[in-house]
Every structure is written in C-alpha cells, then in structure tokens.
Design an enzyme around this catalytic site. Structure first.
Site, PDB file in Angstrom:
ATOM      1  N   ASP A  95       0.813  -1.213   0.000  1.00  0.00           N
ATOM      2  CA  ASP A  95       0.000   0.000   0.000  1.00  0.00           C
ATOM      3  C   ASP A  95       0.846   1.262   0.000  1.00  0.00           C
ATOM      4  O   ASP A  95       1.475   1.591   1.005  1.00  0.00           O
ATOM      5  CB  ASP A  95      -0.902  -0.031   1.241  1.00  0.00           C
ATOM      6  CG  ASP A  95      -1.758   1.202   1.388  1.00  0.00           C
ATOM      7  OD1 ASP A  95      -2.061   1.842   0.366  1.00  0.00           O
ATOM      8  OD2 ASP A  95      -2.129   1.520   2.536  1.00  0.00           O
ATOM      9  N   ASP A 117      -2.353   6.127  -4.619  1.00  0.00           N
ATOM     10  CA  ASP A 117      -2.520   5.199  -3.505  1.00  0.00           C
ATOM     11  C   ASP A 117      -2.879   3.818  -4.044  1.00  0.00           C
ATOM     12  O   ASP A 117      -4.006   3.568  -4.469  1.00  0.00           O
ATOM     13  CB  ASP A 117      -3.626   5.732  -2.591  1.00  0.00           C
ATOM     14  CG  ASP A 117      -3.903   4.840  -1.390  1.00  0.00           C
ATOM     15  OD1 ASP A 117      -3.216   3.806  -1.237  1.00  0.00           O
ATOM     16  OD2 ASP A 117      -4.808   5.178  -0.608  1.00  0.00           O
TER      17      ASP A 117
END
Length: 417
Positions: free
Chosen positions: A74, A261
């Site tokens: 992530d 992201d």
C-alpha cells in the site's frame, strides 16, 4: 489506503498527442544507495476481484521461524499491520500471526486505533466502520529473498466486520519515505525504488519489484514526474494541471494535488469534483441516496464513449502528458443492495471530502515506478495497453474552482503512526 490515526487513550487539451518512440530498457537501478548488498526481487501479486479489481496482494513472512501471511502493498500508508492471534474471532477469516511462536518477536507495549477514510472496496467508508486496533511490536520480516530485522510491526488485536471479507491478512505501507520494512532494506543497500504492475483479473501476472523495475513488463522509456511538496512527505503526491472528461476540462482548484494510492481501488475525490466529472459524462449519473458517497445511473445508458478521464501532468523534462482511465472503467456493475431489478449501475468514483486519490483504476493501465531516492514517480506503457499520451506547446489549463486542497498538517495526522 488512507487512515485517520487516533491513539488509544489519546486541460481543455488543445494539442494533438504524439506517441514516444519506445525502446527496450534494462532494469533501472540508477537511483540507489552506493552500497548494494541486496539485489532487486520480484513478488507475484494476486488480484482480489469483486465486481471489479479491488486490491493486489502478495506473500510475506514474519518472525523466526517464519510465519506466512498475505498483505496489500500500500503506497497510501507507511506501516505494516496484520492479523494476530490476539484478534481471535474478529479475524477469523485471516491467517493470524502468533507472537509466542517467534523467537525474534519484541512486544512494543502500547496499543492504538486507526480509522480508515478509504477502504478495500469500492464503497465509501461510513463513520468508523473501517477501523483496526493495533499492538506495537518489532520482528523480522521477509518478502521474496529480502529480509530485514527489528522491523516495526503492528499486530491487529481487533477489527471491524468490514475487514472479514478480505482474502489477505494485512497491509504493508510503501510510502514515499524509507521507513519500516522498505527502510530496513534500503539501509542494507537495496536500491531505493520499486515498480508495480497491476493487471486486470482476467489477465493475471501482476507483480511488485522491490529495489528496481522489471523492464520486460513495459515498452520504452518511462515518463517521470517530481513529487509535489504540497502535502506530507510520506505521501506519493503529484501536482496536476487539470482533469479532463472526454476532452472537456473539469473545474479544479488552482492547485490540484493528486495522491497515488495503490491501496485504494478506484477514485476517491472531493464531492464537488465528483459532481463536476459525472456531469460532463451524463446528466443521468446522480448520487445514490441509499448509499451515501456513491453515484448511480441506469445500466441501460452504457457504454458511454465520452467517459474517458485524463489527469494532466508535466514531466521532469517539461513535457505535458496525460494519464488516462478508459471509458469502460466508468461502471463497476449493478449495486449489490437496494437494487431489486439490478438496473442501477455504480460509478467508479466515490466521494471523499477534500481529497483527490487515484488508485487501481488508473494504476492498472500503466507500469508505475516509485522512486524513493529520486523523489519522483514514473509511468510507462504497460504491455498490452495504450502509451502515455504526451502534449506539445504551452501548459494546458482548466477551469478553476476554490474547494482547495487538504492542509499538510491534516494529512500528516492521517499518516502518522
């Protein structure tokens, strides 16, 4: 993924695009520390698919002897957290790390709670329904052939039910600063960069390359953009000159900061901008009152050829270029609830006050390069997709509005753990 942390107890495009001449390129490790004790490693990724591609995740191991887990890699966070035996039935569907079985485990002695503002799927977070309770610790972490000791970790001791459906066990943050596991590898001499290849579910072959890029996965020279300084330094943020929908400029702030992201599935953006983008596509796209933060439209209006969305940027060598989400990404399929006839389709853009967050919907169209030491990102034509679209001439402009950007202080609070 984007998390709010609370300590427990505490262009109208005026120029025609041209295509770069592309040529093969060897593994790029030019931006590394001088000492190279570690070599780049590839990590195969699996695709969590539910109506659309939601997350790409892979294998890691923690502790001595190693205990196998799966995590989302992530870029929207900086910490490593995963299910543990301290979580019990709340983590029943995940593999649970047992700290009592690791000789290298060190308990940190404190707990904290984080509430995510974007989650795993395509539905907006509601209140604190996406939250974790964590226990601080340290242990040895391994990914592929790479290993780092005394890595700060967070054991999940409780989680809200929304996490139970996830096929992975945790989240490994890969923020723009060399901390945590990635920081430990860089300290050992691993080149301070990584490459991501996200692919659609029916294609497969997704991959993370730690310490370099896999040039066999893309064509030609990547186009690089320097990271913006508008937000917290942990974030992968680029400054955009505009958003265009079917070639028409959407009203954007004077300064548009776009967060990249990999832990966000689609697009999560400020409601004012969501409304403007959808209005440029079709007046039939409207907020879905049954599921606040989402937008719906009659499935019968598909396909919509004018639903292509371009994000405009300026490369490190001064050229304008677009990163494009194709029109067929607009719908993620019929809403699964409050949709008895299955005729109401859900748009892939969801509302998130004050942010522009780009996730998997765009990233799976390109090979992306995350250059920590160079403070930049790179994009290249992923094999089987369209090339990065470059523009010539003066900087592109777009209509402006005043909803502004999130303050760096607020974002720093979101990322601090």
């Amino acid at each position: 993924m984007r998390a709010t942390n609370s300590l427990v107890g505490a262009l109208s495009v005026a120029h025609s695009p041209y295509t770069l001449t592309l040529s093969p390129k060897r593994l790029d490790t030019t931006h590394s520390l001088s000492r190279r004790a570690l070599q780049p490693a590839d990590v195969p990724l699996m695709d969590y698919f539910n109506r659309t591609d939601l997350q790409w995740y892979g294998n890691i191991s923690v502790g001595t002897p190693p205990q196998n887990l799966t995590v989302v890699f992530d870029t929207g966070s900086t910490t490593l957290e995963f299910a543990s035996t301290l979580c019990g039935s709340a983590c029943a569907n995940q593999h649970q790390f047992n700290p009592n079985k690791s000789s290298t485990f060190v308990d940190g002695g404190s707990s904290r709670r984080i509430v995510f503002s974007t989650g795993v799927g395509i539905d907006p977070v509601v209140g604190d329904n996406t939250a974790l309770v964590l226990r601080t610790a340290k242990d040895t972490v391994r990914v592929a052939d790479l290993s780092a000791s005394e890595v700060p970790i967070y054991l999940i001791t409780n989680q809200t039910p929304v996490f139970l459906q996830n096929p992975f066990d945790g989240i490994m943050g890969l923020g723009a600063q060399p901390v945590g596991f990635l920081g430990g590898l860089i300290a050992q001499g691993l080149p301070a960069m990584f490459g991501m290849l996200f692919t659609p579910h029916d294609e497969g072959g997704a991959q993370l390359t730690l310490g370099g890029v896999d040039s066999s996965q893309f064509s030609g020279d990547p186009t690089y953009v320097v990271l913006s300084n508008d937000m917290a330094p942990q974030m992968w943020v680029l400054s955009s000159s505009g958003i265009f929908v079917g070639g028409k400029a959407a009203p954007t702030p004077q300064q548009l900061s776009v967060i990249f992201d990999s832990g966000t599935s689609t697009l999560a953006i400020d409601p004012t901008l969501s409304k403007a983008i959808y209005a440029l596509i079709s007046p039939e796209i409207q907020p879905n009152s049954a599921q606040p933060g989402t937008w719906g439209f009659p499935c019968s209006i598909l396909p919509l050829g004018n639903a292509t969305i371009d994000f405009a940027f300026t490369s490190t060598d001064g050229r304008l270029f677009n990163l494009t989400i194709p029109a067929d990404a607009l719908s993620v399929g019929p809403f699964p609830t409050n949709n008895p006839n299955g005729t109401l389709c859900q748009g892939f853009i969801t509302d998130l006050q004050g942010f522009v967050i780009v996730g998997g919907s765009l990233l799976k169209e390109y090979y992306s390069i995350w250059d920590v030491s160079g403070h930049r990102m790179g994009f290249a034509k992923r094999n089987g997709t369209i090339a990065v679209s470059h523009k010539t001439g003066a900087a592109a402009t777009s209509k402006r509005t005043s909803w502004g950007v999130v303050s760096a202080l607020f974002v720093a609070v979101l990322l601090s753990l």
